[in-house]
Motif scaffolding. Structure first.
Motif, short mmCIF file in Angstrom:
data_model
loop_
_atom_site.label_atom_id
_atom_site.label_comp_id
_atom_site.label_asym_id
_atom_site.label_seq_id
_atom_site.Cartn_x
_atom_site.Cartn_y
_atom_site.Cartn_z
N LEU A 64 12.39 44.32 -2.30
CA LEU A 64 12.06 44.98 -3.57
C LEU A 64 11.08 46.10 -3.30
O LEU A 64 10.10 45.92 -2.57
CB LEU A 64 11.45 43.97 -4.55
CG LEU A 64 11.00 44.48 -5.92
CD1 LEU A 64 12.21 44.93 -6.73
CD2 LEU A 64 10.23 43.41 -6.67
N ASP A 65 11.38 47.29 -3.81
CA ASP A 65 10.42 48.40 -3.77
C ASP A 65 10.50 49.12 -5.11
O ASP A 65 11.13 48.65 -6.06
CB ASP A 65 10.69 49.35 -2.60
CG ASP A 65 12.10 49.94 -2.61
OD1 ASP A 65 12.69 50.02 -3.72
OD2 ASP A 65 12.61 50.31 -1.55
N GLU A 66 9.84 50.28 -5.18
CA GLU A 66 9.74 50.98 -6.46
C GLU A 66 11.04 51.63 -6.89
O GLU A 66 11.18 52.03 -8.04
CB GLU A 66 8.65 52.06 -6.40
CG GLU A 66 8.92 53.13 -5.36
CD GLU A 66 7.82 54.16 -5.30
OE1 GLU A 66 8.02 55.17 -4.61
OE2 GLU A 66 6.79 53.97 -5.96
N ARG A 67 12.02 51.72 -6.00
CA ARG A 67 13.27 52.41 -6.34
C ARG A 67 14.47 51.48 -6.44
O ARG A 67 15.37 51.73 -7.24
CB ARG A 67 13.56 53.51 -5.30
CG ARG A 67 12.56 54.65 -5.30
CD ARG A 67 12.91 55.67 -4.26
NE ARG A 67 12.89 55.09 -2.91
CZ ARG A 67 13.21 55.74 -1.80
NH1 ARG A 67 13.60 56.99 -1.88
NH2 ARG A 67 13.15 55.15 -0.63
N GLU A 68 14.54 50.42 -5.62
CA GLU A 68 15.72 49.59 -5.62
C GLU A 68 15.36 48.17 -5.24
O GLU A 68 14.26 47.89 -4.74
CB GLU A 68 16.78 50.14 -4.67
CG GLU A 68 16.32 50.21 -3.20
CD GLU A 68 17.35 50.85 -2.31
OE1 GLU A 68 18.32 51.38 -2.83
OE2 GLU A 68 17.17 50.79 -1.08
N VAL A 69 16.30 47.27 -5.47
CA VAL A 69 16.14 45.86 -5.15
C VAL A 69 17.38 45.42 -4.38
O VAL A 69 18.50 45.84 -4.67
CB VAL A 69 15.93 45.02 -6.43
CG1 VAL A 69 17.09 45.17 -7.38
CG2 VAL A 69 15.74 43.55 -6.08
#
Length: 710
Positions: free
Chosen positions: A24-29
């Motif tokens: 998980l990051d700020e743009r995609e999972v």
């Protein structure tokens, strides 16, 4: 949503598959579905993907369906009540049955008992009837209240702005979930949350890279409307003395360093049918409009590089057509608003659009059927009447040059025919070279052997016999060479002329651009200075308004105090006049008593005079109280007190003690409400009567004192 969380992907009410969040990051999972398949999902995740909260029915169905089946068979009402609570909104028995079956639970045991089950379900304390067939969970423990903290900020925002009805507690819990995860929101989601009244405690210093295509359309539309409203509120000038409007107050909450209209540029350039993008396109103007058109050009250029197998051609054509329609309206607006003065930036932008459109038209891939929307857009821009004719002609010339170069490059790649023509040309060139060598050898032989007539004659015969063949060969060679080179020379000359014209245009454009940049820098400096001056004036106006408001408040308070004091003085003066009249009546009565009762004792007369003077002392006490509470010693209360005291002195009435005077306590002369003390401070003077035949002063009104603080 966090790493390790369970998620489910639904198809309507049916669960399609269940997976686990692995990254998980700020743009995609990254979700690993059962079976080992991994899928990258953008944030916010699609509405079909839901987070499974531990303890809920859906989580039990995903982790231990057999145990849940046993619970349902033992007590179906309990499971249905849990689903009503987790839904958090109005539902029906039909919807509950579909949810249960979608979770994989076998409902055969109550297949013909749903009506009876509904009556049992309504007997649950928190399950209430909603309408004729509806059910709703009433009270704490709804889905939003119980599991709202497990939702991500994006999911909570999507639920908050959805059109479904929500209770007050549900809205508060969703708002709290959004407010707790503001850092994870995109710029559009953050502005949509601000528009919906979610408290934004901290704004970013600058916008992160925006990806409007990853944001749901409903949130995009709210954000676009909020951006337009806040930008208009920022541009309005609040006149001194006027209250700012609610939009202006809300716009002041957003830092001025965050530019709002720049967020509409990528929104307009989305290749998708979007009401939010259409609304944003209508709101842009000036440099923001040109930036949006540049981004649109990049979108169409990228569309040429997409392979035909990568996406559905019909869907691609619909999306590009929607983008072309939106950008066409924006281009028309931008070209109409040509400034009357200093139009160099406008000319540069129009020239850039025309040249980029013609560059697209010169691309060989433009002839493919799937690129029809790109071709129509480029043709629309290149032929737009709003662009000056000389710019369109220069762009067409560049297009012709690019097309010719592309054709030459394609021809240079070669076919078999070209190679054959090259071999024939080489053979034609070889024949004249051989004949020329023979002639030169004959001439040299003639020069070396002038005396040998036979040799000369033989040489001449040879030369004569060879001349017709040489001429025929040269004619053939020249005809072939000229036929092959004339089109090439004409095309090359035209290309060279166009290149020279292009270089001249580029040189002129560079000169104009340098001049424009210089003027732009000067204008930017002047604009920055003007903005700084405006800000200073606004701050000064704000300070002046603040000072004026404070002065007006003080003036109103002073005016109210003065009016109150004036009313008190008037009332005191009226009481003094009434007491004076009463004193006069008492004096008259005393004189009459003296005349009628000469035989009255001196003690009675003395007591009557003392009683009369005590009335006067009471009036003096009230006036003294007014004077004590008046700050200005030259005020009307002090003046009245001094006048009355002077008149009373004529009758032998004197004041005892001065305000603030410290003295020994005298129980005869002093009255201490707080209790006696050895040393006291006078808070209000007292009054005594010193008659001509009185050995000691008679106390008419005791002085009011308080104990000295140790």
């Amino acid at each position: 949503m966090e790493i390790g969380s369970l998620v489910e992907q639904c198809d309507g009410n049916a669960v399609r598959r269940v997976g686990t969040v692995r990254s998980l990051d700020e743009r995609e999972v990254v979700v690993e579905w059962m079976g080992g398949e991994r899928e990258y999902l953008p944030l916010p995740v699609p509405e079909s993907v839901r987070t499974l909260v531990p303890g809920t029915v859906r989580h039990k169905a995903a982790t231990d369906l057999a145990a849940l089946q046993s619970e349902f068979e033992a007590d179906p009402v309990k499971i249905l009540a849990e689903l009503v609570r987790e839904t958090g909104e109005r539902t029906t028995m039909t919807a509950l049955r579909k949810q249960v079956e979608g979770l994989g639970i076998d409902t055969g045991g109550i297949a013909d008992q749903w009506g009876h089950t509904r009556r049992l379900l309504l007997a649950v304390p928190n399950v209430k009837r909603d309408g004729q067939n509806g059910l709703r969970w009433d009270g704490a423990g709804s889905k939003a209240a119980s599991s709202g903290r497990h939702l991500s900020a994006s999911e909570a925002l999507a639920a908050l702005v959805s059109g479904t009805r929500k209770t007050k507690d549900t809205k508060q819990s969703l708002s709290a979930a959004v407010s707790a995860g503001l850092d994870a929101l995109s710029p559009y989601e953050l502005l949509a949350a601000h528009a919906r009244g979610v408290p934004v405690t901290e704004w970013p210093r600058q916008w992160t890279k925006s990806h409007p295509e990853r944001v749901p359309e409903e949130i995009r539309l709210i954000a676009a409307e909020h951006i337009i409203e806040m930008s208009r509120a920022r541009s309005r000038i609040v006149l001194p003395g006027t209250e700012p409007s609610p939009p202006a107050i809300k716009a002041a909450e957003i830092p001025s360093s965050l530019e709002l209209l720049t967020l509409l540029v990528p929104l307009v350039a989305m290749p998708v049918s979007s009401p939010a993008a259409d609304k944003a396109a209508k709101a842009l103007s000036g440099e923001h409009a040109w930036n949006a058109l540049r981004t649109v050009m990049e979108r169409f250029k990228q569309a040429l590089s997409v392979s035909s197998e990568s996406e559905d051609s019909q869907d691609r054509e619909e999306r590009l057509t929607s983008l072309s329609t939106r950008a066409g309206g924006l281009l028309k607006t931008a070209l109409k608003k040509r400034p009357r003065e200093d139009d160099l930036p406008w000319l540069d932008s129009a020239e850039e659009m025309a040249f980029r459109a013609c560059t697209l038209l010169a691309d060989p891939r433009m002839s493919e059927q799937r690129n029809r929307p790109v071709r129509e857009w480029a043709q629309h821009v290149a032929d737009h009447p709003g662009i000056p004719a000389e710019i369109r002609e220069a762009a067409r010339a560049v297009q012709d040059v690019a097309s010719a170069e592309a054709a030459d490059a394609a021809e240079a790649d070669g076919t078999g025919d070209g190679d054959e023509r090259t071999e024939e040309g080489r053979e034609a060139e070889a024949v004249p070279e051989a004949l020329t060598v023979s002639v030169e050898e004959t001439e040299s032989t003639d020069i070396e052997g002038e005396g040998d007539v036979g040799t000369v004659g033989s040489a001449e015969a040879t030369t004569v016999s060879d001349e017709p063949l040489q001429e025929e060969t040269e004619d053939t060679s020249d005809g072939t060479s000229e036929a092959a080179q004339e089109p090439e020379r004409d095309s090359q000359a035209e290309i060279e002329a166009l290149k020279r014209l292009l270089e001249e245009e580029r040189s002129s454009a560079e000169t104009a651009r340098a001049e424009h940049e210089r003027r732009h820098r000067d204008a930017s400096d002047a604009l920055a200075e003007a903005a700084a001056t405006v800000n200073r004036l606004r701050l000064r106006i704000t300070d002046e308004e603040k000072h004026r408001a404070e002065a007006e408040a003080r003036a109103r308070a002073a005016e109210a105090t003065a009016e109150s004091v004036q009313r008190g003085l008037e009332e005191a003066e009226q009481r003094v006049e009434a007491m004076t009249r009463q004193l006069r009546r008492r004096d008259d009565e005393l004189r009459q008593a003296r005349q009628t009762a000469r035989g009255a004792s001196q003690a009675q007369l003395r007591q009557a005079r003392i009683d009369t003077l005590r009335v006067l002392a009471a009036g003096l006490t009230e006036v003294a109280d007014q004077a004590i509470h008046e700050d200005d010693e030259t005020g009307p209360a002090h003046a009245l007190y001094r006048r009355i005291l002077a008149r009373a002195a004529a009758a032998g009435v004197l004041d005892v003690g001065a305000l603030g005077e410290e003295t020994d306590y005298d129980p005869v002369m002093h009255r201490a409400p707080g209790g006696p003390a050895a040393r006291v401070v006078v808070e209000r003077p007292g009054f005594v009567w010193q008659g001509p035949r009185e050995p000691e002063p008679v106390v008419l009104e005791q002085a009011l004192v308080r104990g000295v603080e140790q």
